[in-house]
Each structure stands twice: as structure tokens, then as C-alpha cells.
Design a protein around this motif. Structure first.
Motif, PDB file in Angstrom:
ATOM      1  N   ARG A 198      -6.584   2.968  -1.545  1.00  0.00           N
ATOM      2  CA  ARG A 198      -6.303   2.697  -0.127  1.00  0.00           C
ATOM      3  C   ARG A 198      -5.209   3.611   0.422  1.00  0.00           C
ATOM      4  O   ARG A 198      -5.284   4.057   1.557  1.00  0.00           O
ATOM      5  CB  ARG A 198      -5.860   1.227  -0.004  1.00  0.00           C
ATOM      6  N   TYR A 199      -4.192   3.865  -0.386  1.00  0.00           N
ATOM      7  CA  TYR A 199      -3.035   4.578   0.137  1.00  0.00           C
ATOM      8  C   TYR A 199      -3.086   6.093  -0.056  1.00  0.00           C
ATOM      9  O   TYR A 199      -2.189   6.789   0.380  1.00  0.00           O
ATOM     10  CB  TYR A 199      -1.751   4.028  -0.495  1.00  0.00           C
ATOM     11  N   ASN A 243      -5.606  -0.627  -4.372  1.00  0.00           N
ATOM     12  CA  ASN A 243      -4.432  -0.235  -3.578  1.00  0.00           C
ATOM     13  C   ASN A 243      -4.178   1.264  -3.695  1.00  0.00           C
ATOM     14  O   ASN A 243      -3.845   1.933  -2.717  1.00  0.00           O
ATOM     15  CB  ASN A 243      -3.176  -0.988  -4.052  1.00  0.00           C
ATOM     16  N   ALA A 270      -3.739  -9.050 -10.486  1.00  0.00           N
ATOM     17  CA  ALA A 270      -4.649  -9.641  -9.504  1.00  0.00           C
ATOM     18  C   ALA A 270      -5.876  -8.754  -9.273  1.00  0.00           C
ATOM     19  O   ALA A 270      -6.733  -9.064  -8.462  1.00  0.00           O
ATOM     20  CB  ALA A 270      -3.932  -9.888  -8.184  1.00  0.00           C
ATOM     21  N   ARG A 303       6.120   6.161   1.539  1.00  0.00           N
ATOM     22  CA  ARG A 303       5.722   4.795   1.200  1.00  0.00           C
ATOM     23  C   ARG A 303       4.348   4.777   0.537  1.00  0.00           C
ATOM     24  O   ARG A 303       4.152   4.118  -0.477  1.00  0.00           O
ATOM     25  CB  ARG A 303       5.734   3.939   2.469  1.00  0.00           C
ATOM     26  N   SER A 317       4.654   6.262  -2.982  1.00  0.00           N
ATOM     27  CA  SER A 317       5.371   5.454  -3.966  1.00  0.00           C
ATOM     28  C   SER A 317       4.628   4.167  -4.305  1.00  0.00           C
ATOM     29  O   SER A 317       4.656   3.727  -5.448  1.00  0.00           O
ATOM     30  CB  SER A 317       6.829   5.212  -3.572  1.00  0.00           C
ATOM     31  N   ILE A 318       3.922   3.575  -3.344  1.00  0.00           N
ATOM     32  CA  ILE A 318       3.140   2.380  -3.675  1.00  0.00           C
ATOM     33  C   ILE A 318       2.014   2.739  -4.653  1.00  0.00           C
ATOM     34  O   ILE A 318       1.799   2.058  -5.654  1.00  0.00           O
ATOM     35  CB  ILE A 318       2.543   1.717  -2.409  1.00  0.00           C
ATOM     36  N   MET A 357      -5.806  -5.772  -7.980  1.00  0.00           N
ATOM     37  CA  MET A 357      -5.663  -5.066  -6.705  1.00  0.00           C
ATOM     38  C   MET A 357      -5.036  -3.684  -6.866  1.00  0.00           C
ATOM     39  O   MET A 357      -4.913  -2.937  -5.902  1.00  0.00           O
ATOM     40  CB  MET A 357      -4.774  -5.888  -5.754  1.00  0.00           C
ATOM     41  N   GLY A 358      -4.639  -3.351  -8.085  1.00  0.00           N
ATOM     42  CA  GLY A 358      -3.897  -2.108  -8.298  1.00  0.00           C
ATOM     43  C   GLY A 358      -4.697  -0.860  -7.981  1.00  0.00           C
ATOM     44  O   GLY A 358      -4.308  -0.053  -7.131  1.00  0.00           O
ATOM     45  N   TYR A 412       3.452   3.477  -8.010  1.00  0.00           N
ATOM     46  CA  TYR A 412       3.990   2.251  -8.610  1.00  0.00           C
ATOM     47  C   TYR A 412       2.871   1.424  -9.239  1.00  0.00           C
ATOM     48  O   TYR A 412       2.986   0.982 -10.388  1.00  0.00           O
ATOM     49  CB  TYR A 412       4.712   1.469  -7.516  1.00  0.00           C
ATOM     50  N   GLU A 413       1.783   1.239  -8.523  1.00  0.00           N
ATOM     51  CA  GLU A 413       0.647   0.497  -9.089  1.00  0.00           C
ATOM     52  C   GLU A 413       0.123   1.200 -10.336  1.00  0.00           C
ATOM     53  O   GLU A 413      -0.215   0.558 -11.333  1.00  0.00           O
ATOM     54  CB  GLU A 413      -0.480   0.358  -8.058  1.00  0.00           C
TER      55      GLU A 413
END
Ligand SMILES: Nc1ncnc2c1ncn2[C@@H]1O[C@H](COP(=O)(O)OP(=O)(O)O)[C@@H](O)[C@H]1O
Ligand SMILES: [Mg+2]
Lengths: 141, 117
Positions: free
Chosen positions: A117-118, A114, A108, A41, A44-45, A110-111, A48-49
Motif C-alpha cells: 500500500r505504501y 501495508n 494480523a 512516513r 518508514s512504515i 496486514m504487514g 518497519y513492517e
């Protein structure tokens, strides 16, 4: 898993609708490798961003994902406009995305936060007028 | 809460993946900004949104969600339905607005963040 597994994808820069296709494929491939769902997860997040960014900001590019024993590495390389101030781009809410992108649910600012972050490691190399290469890693331990 | 209960509460139609109606979901989030949804992994299983494009399905898939509720009578595109079937994500459509739909689910016990008893 002793051998390194590598996946490469061309990310089409003209088509917002298909953006995310590579990340979906990577998610499938990682599942087949039996990687932990939480790690999948996060990978992939983040990818994806990054993939969305390549489409909306950089006219597409190439995504390479490799799986070694220690980590999963995602390299996103484009020949877009580059990022002049990386520190500013990393701030939550900072975005140069046009309004039409916002009506599509992105833009937004946030990409990049994010993605940071991950992942356990993230590096942005960018040159204005030349392109951007983003390297991210998620540790497997 | 079962997806079938959500469907009743929201007076919704199910567009695909009827086989998921008996699945239980424990939390949800509502947003039209996909990056906001992606910002916080909290095991939400349901996404309520008024946005209609393929990225809604991909976002839900990235988050391992199993149900998307389209509010304000929005209808999914054929491409969204195709992607949702592939990913095993149920799509519900309701006439209710975002605020009302979220409120109805919340007051009936479907909370915003992970709170498994
Ligand atoms: N691959 C890229 N090429 C050029 N600029 C980029 C790229 N990725 C991000 N940026 C710049 O960084 C900003 C912030 O990115 P991000 O946090 O993903 O927010 P958003 O995509 O919502 O604008 C973007 O608005 C854009 O100016
Ligand atoms: Mg972005």
C-alpha cells in the motif's frame, strides 16, 4: 543530491523488543536529508513492517536503504524459511504468526499488504528453505 | 483538543514529554493491533492502546503521532519511556478502559479521522 546515499543495517532476529530499530534510524537519516515528511512516513512504515517480518518469521536479516534522485529503495534480505505461496501471503489477514506474536500487537496479516500500500513498487523473491528478498521503492517525484 | 484537555478528561497521568501538553491534536485511533494502526495514514496524532511494549512507541513514531494513551492502568516499561522521550511522544496513563476512553474523547470532539475545520 547527485550521489546515491546507502544505509545498511543488520536486523537481529532474536529480539522482538528491538525490532524496528533500523526503521527508526532510517527515518532519522531521511529527515536529515530533507526528504518530504509524507514520503519518509511511507518509507518508514513499509520498512518497519518488513523489519518486523524478518524478526518474527525469518530470524533476522539485512536491510539496505538507498536514496537516488528518482526513488528510495529498501531491500530486505533474509535467510529464513521462505514463503511458499506469495499470492496467499499478500492477502489481508493471512498470517502464520504464532499467538504470542498477536499478543504483542502484530500477526494480523496486514504487514505485506501495508508494505504494498505504501510503496510504488514491491517485489518478493522467495525460495522455501533458502530465504526471502523483498525490494520496495517509493518514488521521489 | 489540547493534550492537557485529554489528560483532564481521562483523569490521566502524564509519564513523559510534559512539554507537549499544550499541543493540539485533531484525531485519534484506538487499537491493540499495531498493523491496523499502520494500515491507514490519516494524520491521527493520538494512539489509544492497552498494549505495552516498545513496538507501541515505534508504531506511533512511524505514524508521526505525538501522544500515546495507555488504557486500563497499564504502565509503560522503562524502555518505552526512553524511546518516547527520544521521539518526542507524550505518554498518558488512564484507569479508563479502551471503550470508555475513546468514547469520552470522541464525544468531546476528538474524532476518528482527519476532520480539520
Ligand atoms: N520474511 C519472511 N520470511 C518468511 N515468511 C514471511 C516473511 N514475511 C512474511 N512471511 C509470511 O507471510 C505471511 C503474511 O505476512 P504479513 O502480511 O506481514 O502478516 P503477519 O506478519 O502479520 O503474519 C506471514 O504470516 C508469513 O507466513
Ligand atoms: Mg507482518
Amino acid at each position: 543530491m547527485s550521489e546515491q546515499v546507502v544505509f545498511t543495517f543488520d536486523v537481529d532476529g532474536d529480539d522482538f523488543t528491538s525490532a524496528g530499530h533500523a526503521s527508526m534510524q532510517v527515518k532519522k537519516n531521511l529527515r536529515q536529508l530533507g526528504i518530504d515528511p509524507d514520503i519518509i512516513r511511507r518509507v518508514s512504515i513499509a520498512m518497519y513492517e518488513g523489519e518486523i517480518n524478518m524478526v518474527i518469521h525469518a530470524r533476522g536479516g539485512v536491510a539496505t536503504v538507498s536514496v537516488s534522485e528518482e526513488y528510495i529503495e529498501i531491500i530486505l534480505k533474509d535467510e529464513g524459511p521462505g514463503i511458499s505461496d506469495i499470492e496467499q501471503a499478500m492477502q489481508e489477514g493471512f498470517s502464520t504468526a504464532p499467538d504470542n506474536i498477536r499478543t504483542l500487537g502484530f500477526g494480523a496479516g496486514m504487514g505485506l499488504p501495508n508494505m504494498k500500500r505504501y510503496t510504488d513498487y514491491m517485489n518478493i523473491e522467495s525460495q522455501v528453505g533458502v530465504g526471502t528478498t523483498i525490494t520496495m521503492r517509493v518514488n521521489l517525484e | 483538543m489540547k493534550i492537557s484537555t485529554m489528560k483532564e478528561l481521562l483523569e490521566a497521568d502524564i509519564v513523559c514529554c510534559e512539554d507537549l501538553l499544550n499541543e493540539h491534536v485533531y484525531s485519534a485511533c484506538g487499537s491493540d493491533m499495531m498493523s491496523d494502526v499502520l494500515a491507514f495514514v490519516k494524520d491521527q496524532a493520538v494512539l489509544l492502546t492497552g498494549l505495552v511494549n516498545s513496538q507501541v512507541i515505534r508504531t506511533a513514531e512511524m505514524m508521526d503521532m505525538i501522544c500515546i494513551v495507555l488504557v486500563r492502568s497499564k504502565l509503560p516499561t522503562p524502555e518505552m519511556i526512553e524511546l518516547a522521550k527520544e521521539s518526542g511522544i507524550a505518554i498518558l496513563t488512564t484507569k479508563k478502559r479502551m471503550y470508555d476512553a475513546c468514547g469520552i474523547l470522541y464525544t468531546n470532539g476528538l474524532v476518528g479521522n482527519k476532520l480539520r475545520a
